[in-house]
Motif scaffolding. Structure first.
Motif, PDB file in Angstrom:
ATOM      1  N   LEU A 214      -4.045 -13.521   5.183  1.00  0.00           N
ATOM      2  CA  LEU A 214      -3.941 -12.077   5.386  1.00  0.00           C
ATOM      3  C   LEU A 214      -4.160 -11.326   4.078  1.00  0.00           C
ATOM      4  O   LEU A 214      -4.838 -10.286   4.043  1.00  0.00           O
ATOM      5  CB  LEU A 214      -2.581 -11.719   5.986  1.00  0.00           C
ATOM      6  CG  LEU A 214      -2.361 -12.071   7.454  1.00  0.00           C
ATOM      7  CD1 LEU A 214      -0.906 -11.829   7.849  1.00  0.00           C
ATOM      8  CD2 LEU A 214      -3.280 -11.254   8.350  1.00  0.00           C
ATOM      9  N   GLU A 215      -3.573 -11.842   3.002  1.00  0.00           N
ATOM     10  CA  GLU A 215      -3.725 -11.198   1.704  1.00  0.00           C
ATOM     11  C   GLU A 215      -5.168 -11.252   1.233  1.00  0.00           C
ATOM     12  O   GLU A 215      -5.703 -10.281   0.683  1.00  0.00           O
ATOM     13  CB  GLU A 215      -2.824 -11.884   0.676  1.00  0.00           C
ATOM     14  CG  GLU A 215      -2.915 -11.312  -0.736  1.00  0.00           C
ATOM     15  CD  GLU A 215      -2.481  -9.867  -0.839  1.00  0.00           C
ATOM     16  OE1 GLU A 215      -2.776  -9.238  -1.874  1.00  0.00           O
ATOM     17  OE2 GLU A 215      -1.854  -9.352   0.114  1.00  0.00           O
TER      18      GLU A 215
ATOM     19  N   ASP B  48      -7.822 -11.295   3.199  1.00  0.00           N
ATOM     20  CA  ASP B  48      -8.562 -10.317   4.003  1.00  0.00           C
ATOM     21  C   ASP B  48      -8.264  -8.887   3.533  1.00  0.00           C
ATOM     22  O   ASP B  48      -9.162  -8.039   3.480  1.00  0.00           O
ATOM     23  CB  ASP B  48      -8.195 -10.463   5.486  1.00  0.00           C
ATOM     24  CG  ASP B  48      -8.693 -11.771   6.080  1.00  0.00           C
ATOM     25  OD1 ASP B  48      -9.586 -12.397   5.471  1.00  0.00           O
ATOM     26  OD2 ASP B  48      -8.180 -12.170   7.138  1.00  0.00           O
ATOM     27  N   ARG B  49      -6.992  -8.640   3.190  1.00  0.00           N
ATOM     28  CA  ARG B  49      -6.611  -7.301   2.731  1.00  0.00           C
ATOM     29  C   ARG B  49      -7.340  -6.955   1.432  1.00  0.00           C
ATOM     30  O   ARG B  49      -7.875  -5.848   1.279  1.00  0.00           O
ATOM     31  CB  ARG B  49      -5.100  -7.242   2.501  1.00  0.00           C
ATOM     32  CG  ARG B  49      -4.597  -5.860   2.064  1.00  0.00           C
ATOM     33  CD  ARG B  49      -3.106  -5.896   1.764  1.00  0.00           C
ATOM     34  NE  ARG B  49      -2.831  -6.580   0.516  1.00  0.00           N
ATOM     35  CZ  ARG B  49      -2.840  -5.971  -0.680  1.00  0.00           C
ATOM     36  NH1 ARG B  49      -3.106  -4.673  -0.773  1.00  0.00           N
ATOM     37  NH2 ARG B  49      -2.568  -6.646  -1.778  1.00  0.00           N
ATOM     38  N   ARG B  50      -7.403  -7.893   0.515  1.00  0.00           N
ATOM     39  CA  ARG B  50      -8.058  -7.633  -0.762  1.00  0.00           C
ATOM     40  C   ARG B  50      -9.562  -7.449  -0.591  1.00  0.00           C
ATOM     41  O   ARG B  50     -10.166  -6.604  -1.264  1.00  0.00           O
ATOM     42  CB  ARG B  50      -7.770  -8.772  -1.740  1.00  0.00           C
ATOM     43  CG  ARG B  50      -6.314  -8.821  -2.179  1.00  0.00           C
ATOM     44  CD  ARG B  50      -6.096  -9.765  -3.326  1.00  0.00           C
ATOM     45  NE  ARG B  50      -4.702  -9.763  -3.747  1.00  0.00           N
ATOM     46  CZ  ARG B  50      -4.252 -10.351  -4.844  1.00  0.00           C
ATOM     47  NH1 ARG B  50      -5.105 -10.992  -5.632  1.00  0.00           N
ATOM     48  NH2 ARG B  50      -2.973 -10.304  -5.165  1.00  0.00           N
TER      49      ARG B  50
ATOM     50  N   GLU C  89     -11.012  -6.183   1.983  1.00  0.00           N
ATOM     51  CA  GLU C  89     -11.203  -4.843   2.536  1.00  0.00           C
ATOM     52  C   GLU C  89     -11.034  -3.783   1.452  1.00  0.00           C
ATOM     53  O   GLU C  89     -11.795  -2.805   1.382  1.00  0.00           O
ATOM     54  CB  GLU C  89     -10.197  -4.605   3.667  1.00  0.00           C
ATOM     55  CG  GLU C  89     -10.354  -3.253   4.351  1.00  0.00           C
ATOM     56  CD  GLU C  89      -9.403  -3.065   5.508  1.00  0.00           C
ATOM     57  OE1 GLU C  89      -9.316  -1.932   6.020  1.00  0.00           O
ATOM     58  OE2 GLU C  89      -8.733  -4.048   5.904  1.00  0.00           O
TER      59      GLU C  89
END
Length: 225
Positions: free
Chosen positions: A149-150, A152-154, A156
């Motif tokens: 998740l982290e 993917d967040r970064r 984005e």
């Protein structure tokens, strides 16, 4: 948003310092967990369970930034009512830590407390060990999911444009070396930002840059005076 300062002490004094300062009204906190060990003993099972309160992050204690001045005074005392400690400095200043920065430590402390509670309810040592092993496997799976998740967040955030004005006062997130340190945004360079700290300019990934908190004059507290 609350801001915290870091106090440093010896590993064995971490939890005692946290408790002592908290009892004195300084709202200090250090994440802890219970360490369980079976020691040989003259009992029917041949062992005795020993539980010890230990620090999750030895040598680190967090305290509200509002208590900085009295804590600086306490730290300077050669003999005082609390275990010895110092206030952490970086570059001659006292960095301020956001709530977000310690959320992970709070979550880990809560998980450790829930695990110990479940082990206390176990009817046997074997059952307690099964609970502990299951918790380890669950934690490993959760950490893998969190890393994904982290990531993917970064990714984005890296794709998002840098929406800052030249000359804006900024802070850097997720870079321990610059925690609590403010700089001046100079310009964007694709996905990167050029930020000036003193007389030096750093090229930093743009997603790590955010506007400095408004009206927070204590964010960079100098101790040179």
């Amino acid at each position: 948003m609350s801001r915290w300062i870091i106090l440093r002490t010896s590993g064995s004094h971490t939890r005692p310092l946290s408790s002592s300062l908290h009892d004195a009204g300084y709202e200090a906190w250090s994440p802890g967990r219970t360490l369980r060990r079976y020691m040989p003993a003259k009992t029917p099972t041949g062992t005795r369970l020993i539980e010890t309160d230990v620090a999750i992050l030895p040598t680190f204690v967090f305290a509200p930034a509002a208590h900085l001045d009295p804590l600086l005074g306490l730290a300077a005392q050669r003999v005082g009512p609390h275990p010895s400690f110092s206030v952490f400095h970086h570059g001659g200043r006292v960095p301020l830590i956001s709530d977000r920065s310690i959320d992970g430590l709070r979550a880990e402390e809560a998980e450790q407390a829930a695990l110990i509670a479940a082990m206390h309810m176990a009817e046997s040592r074997a059952e307690a060990d099964r609970i502990r092993i299951a918790a380890i496997k669950s934690a490993a799976s959760r950490r893998r999911a969190e890393r994904e998740l982290e990531r993917d967040r970064r990714n984005e955030l890296r794709r998002a444009p840098i929406a800052l004005s030249d000359g804006a006062e900024v802070e850097v997130i997720d870079m321990p070396a610059l925690v609590g340190v403010r700089g001046v945004f100079e310009r964007a360079d694709g996905p990167y930002a050029h930020v000036r700290f003193g007389n030096r300019s750093w090229k930093i990934e743009g997603w790590r840059i955010c506007p400095a908190a408004i009206n927070d004059n204590s964010a960079l507290r100098s101790t040179a005076a």
